[in-house]
Design a protein around this motif. Structure first.
Motif, mmCIF file in Angstrom:
data_model
loop_
_atom_site.group_PDB
_atom_site.id
_atom_site.type_symbol
_atom_site.label_atom_id
_atom_site.label_comp_id
_atom_site.label_asym_id
_atom_site.label_seq_id
_atom_site.Cartn_x
_atom_site.Cartn_y
_atom_site.Cartn_z
ATOM 1 N N ARG A 112 57.480 -36.288 -58.421
ATOM 2 C CA ARG A 112 56.366 -35.392 -58.741
ATOM 3 C C ARG A 112 55.040 -36.146 -58.857
ATOM 4 O O ARG A 112 53.982 -35.606 -58.524
ATOM 5 C CB ARG A 112 56.664 -34.605 -60.011
ATOM 6 C CG ARG A 112 57.739 -33.530 -59.802
ATOM 7 C CD ARG A 112 57.761 -32.526 -60.932
ATOM 8 N NE ARG A 112 57.886 -33.200 -62.209
ATOM 9 C CZ ARG A 112 59.010 -33.680 -62.705
ATOM 10 N NH1 ARG A 112 60.140 -33.579 -62.002
ATOM 11 N NH2 ARG A 112 59.040 -34.279 -63.873
ATOM 12 N N ILE A 113 55.093 -37.382 -59.327
ATOM 13 C CA ILE A 113 53.873 -38.196 -59.344
ATOM 14 C C ILE A 113 53.401 -38.452 -57.914
ATOM 15 O O ILE A 113 52.210 -38.356 -57.601
ATOM 16 C CB ILE A 113 54.108 -39.518 -60.098
ATOM 17 C CG1 ILE A 113 54.276 -39.249 -61.600
ATOM 18 C CG2 ILE A 113 52.947 -40.492 -59.865
ATOM 19 C CD1 ILE A 113 54.654 -40.478 -62.415
ATOM 20 N N GLU A 114 54.340 -38.748 -57.022
ATOM 21 C CA GLU A 114 53.989 -38.951 -55.613
ATOM 22 C C GLU A 114 53.414 -37.668 -55.018
ATOM 23 O O GLU A 114 52.449 -37.702 -54.241
ATOM 24 C CB GLU A 114 55.220 -39.400 -54.831
ATOM 25 C CG GLU A 114 55.677 -40.818 -55.178
ATOM 26 C CD GLU A 114 57.003 -41.185 -54.533
ATOM 27 O OE1 GLU A 114 57.656 -40.270 -53.973
ATOM 28 O OE2 GLU A 114 57.388 -42.373 -54.585
ATOM 29 N N SER A 115 53.981 -36.517 -55.416
ATOM 30 C CA SER A 115 53.476 -35.235 -54.919
ATOM 31 C C SER A 115 52.063 -34.984 -55.413
ATOM 32 O O SER A 115 51.217 -34.435 -54.678
ATOM 33 C CB SER A 115 54.394 -34.092 -55.367
ATOM 34 O OG SER A 115 55.672 -34.220 -54.790
ATOM 35 N N TYR A 116 51.804 -35.386 -56.650
ATOM 36 C CA TYR A 116 50.456 -35.226 -57.200
ATOM 37 C C TYR A 116 49.452 -36.069 -56.407
ATOM 38 O O TYR A 116 48.373 -35.580 -56.038
ATOM 39 C CB TYR A 116 50.432 -35.632 -58.668
ATOM 40 C CG TYR A 116 49.037 -35.829 -59.222
ATOM 41 C CD1 TYR A 116 48.219 -34.743 -59.523
ATOM 42 C CD2 TYR A 116 48.522 -37.115 -59.406
ATOM 43 C CE1 TYR A 116 46.936 -34.921 -59.993
ATOM 44 C CE2 TYR A 116 47.230 -37.302 -59.884
ATOM 45 C CZ TYR A 116 46.440 -36.203 -60.166
ATOM 46 O OH TYR A 116 45.167 -36.386 -60.634
ATOM 47 N N VAL A 117 49.800 -37.312 -56.141
ATOM 48 C CA VAL A 117 48.895 -38.188 -55.387
ATOM 49 C C VAL A 117 48.658 -37.628 -53.991
ATOM 50 O O VAL A 117 47.524 -37.618 -53.489
ATOM 51 C CB VAL A 117 49.460 -39.629 -55.329
ATOM 52 C CG1 VAL A 117 48.628 -40.499 -54.382
ATOM 53 C CG2 VAL A 117 49.484 -40.243 -56.724
ATOM 54 N N LEU B 18 52.834 -45.580 -57.671
ATOM 55 C CA LEU B 18 53.644 -46.637 -58.275
ATOM 56 C C LEU B 18 53.040 -47.078 -59.609
ATOM 57 O O LEU B 18 53.768 -47.307 -60.584
ATOM 58 C CB LEU B 18 53.760 -47.834 -57.324
ATOM 59 C CG LEU B 18 54.536 -49.048 -57.864
ATOM 60 C CD1 LEU B 18 55.968 -48.659 -58.234
ATOM 61 C CD2 LEU B 18 54.543 -50.184 -56.848
ATOM 62 N N ILE B 19 51.734 -47.165 -59.677
ATOM 63 C CA ILE B 19 51.062 -47.567 -60.921
ATOM 64 C C ILE B 19 51.330 -46.539 -62.018
ATOM 65 O O ILE B 19 51.707 -46.880 -63.145
ATOM 66 C CB ILE B 19 49.548 -47.728 -60.675
ATOM 67 C CG1 ILE B 19 49.284 -48.833 -59.658
ATOM 68 C CG2 ILE B 19 48.823 -48.017 -61.994
ATOM 69 C CD1 ILE B 19 47.842 -48.867 -59.164
#
Length: 400
Positions: free
Chosen positions: A307-312, A333-334
């Motif tokens: 989900r973090i990757e989707s946000y980015v 990744l950060i």
């Protein structure tokens, strides 16, 4: 006629009935699920989630009572930005008061002996209503006329009717609340009975209806802090009010059903229906299990990373409202590393950027300015954060 503590028997369902039910297994399952969630989160991540969820808890608990102030409106009030409509402004302040009381409880960290006293319950009501506009202290009748005025922290002084239920006389409240606290202190119960007692106490508190108004909110705050004090350490990263609000009709109906008198010889040996109390406790434990499972699934490492990757990606596709700047793919990744660890050292953050130092510092500065990371000083580690523009991506369906 005087009301005594015996008028709310059974205090919890009888052992014989419990052994034939799924309630003990549900209580054990809830304990296991919350312990697992605690173990999968870094302490700082758990603390950040608890802080963020305070607005969510406030939203849902107040929604049950008819205050539909949305989380973004509550957070606007935190920043000092209120609606120009006086009525909406009052509701924002009411929602904010709920959050402030949660923060006060977090600082107080009351143990069960402190929590289950009339003095503390009275203070909980006072802490809430002293933060609420005085116009909300007025109790209106069906014609819109002022029928009563509550006094923060004081037991009601008059008679009330709640649906089909007539709560105890005001003159009985001091003694009744003392006995309620002595009876329902979870320390008097062992094993799975502790959680069952907390859920049963939630109904019995509303049955007594000790305050002129605010019994629902205070009752849910009492349940929140009791679950935390009883050992559910991850409580706060999830909240039962979300589930109660999403099934509010069922919640209110089961509360009302449990008000009924005993229905014949096969309905326990107390004054009130044991079957109704069983149904209510089952519902409360089912709701709690559903909510901790929902949050646990969201916070699973693989799921959160995705989900973090989707946000980015959404940032780079211009699909995130409120922010225009794009993000380098390495940001995922950060942010994930900060989530996983709670915070990351500056040297590690610079290394993760995998770019010249000046460019890396510029990127980290962007993440801080957008609220995705935070710092306590210019040399402190960088902490994971949940800005409003990222919440729908990190926690889909958390709010409508």
């Amino acid at each position: 006629m005087t009301t005594s503590i015996l008028d709310i028997t059974p205090f919890i369902p009888a052992d014989a009935r419990l052994m034939q039910s799924s309630l003990p297994d549900k209580a054990i399952s809830l304990i296991s699920l919350t312990a697992k969630l605690t173990g999968q989160l870094a302490p700082l991540t758990l603390a950040r989630l608890e802080y963020h969820m305070a607005a969510i808890n406030s939203y849902y608990s107040n929604l049950i009572e008819g205050n539909a102030t949305r989380p973004h409106e509550i957070r606007a009030a935190q920043r000092g930005s209120y609606s120009g409509d006086p009525a909406k402004r009052d509701l924002q302040q009411e929602s904010l008061a709920h959050m402030q009381v949660q923060e006060w409880l977090s600082i107080q960290k009351p143990d069960l002996d402190t929590l289950f006293t009339p003095e503390f319950i009275s203070r909980l009501h006072r802490e809430f209503y002293q933060r609420v506009p005085e116009g909300l202290w007025l109790i209106k009748d069906e014609q819109g006329n002022t029928a009563a005025t509550l006094v923060p922290g004081e037991w009601r002084s008059g008679s009330v009717i709640v649906g089909q239920h007539i709560p105890p006389s005001a003159s009985d409240l001091p003694a009744l609340m003392q006995k309620f606290c002595e009876t329902y202190n979870p320390k008097k119960f062992s094993g799975d009975r502790k959680l069952i007692a907390i859920m049963a106490a939630h109904h019995r508190f509303t049955w007594i209806h000790p305050f002129t108004d605010g019994n629902g909110r205070v009752g849910r705050l009492l349940t929140d802090v009791a679950l935390k004090a009883a050992g559910l350490e991850s409580y706060g990263a999830w909240c039962i009010s979300r589930g109660l609000a999403r099934t509010a009709t069922q919640y209110k109906q089961l509360l009302a059903n449990a008000d009924a008198a005993r229905q014949g010889d096969y309905d326990g040996r107390g004054q009130l229906t044991e079957r109704g109390l069983m149904d209510f406790c089952n519902y409360m434990l089912d709701t709690a299990i559903d909510q901790v499972s929902y949050i646990s699934d969201l916070l699973d490492l693989a799921s959160m990373r995705q989900r973090i990757e989707s946000y980015v990606q959404a940032r780079n596709d211009k699909r995130v409202a409120g922010v225009d700047a794009s993000l380098k793919p390495i940001v995922s990744l950060i942010l994930f590393s900060a989530y996983q660890q709670g915070e990351i050292g500056r040297a590690q953050a610079l290394e993760l950027c995998a770019m010249p130092e000046r460019s890396a510092r510029r990127l980290l500065g962007q993440l801080k300015s957008e609220g995705l990371l935070s710092e306590t000083s210019s040399k402190s580690p960088l902490r994971w954060e949940i800005p409003e523009h990222a919440e729908p991506w990190y926690f889909p369906n958390l709010t409508p």
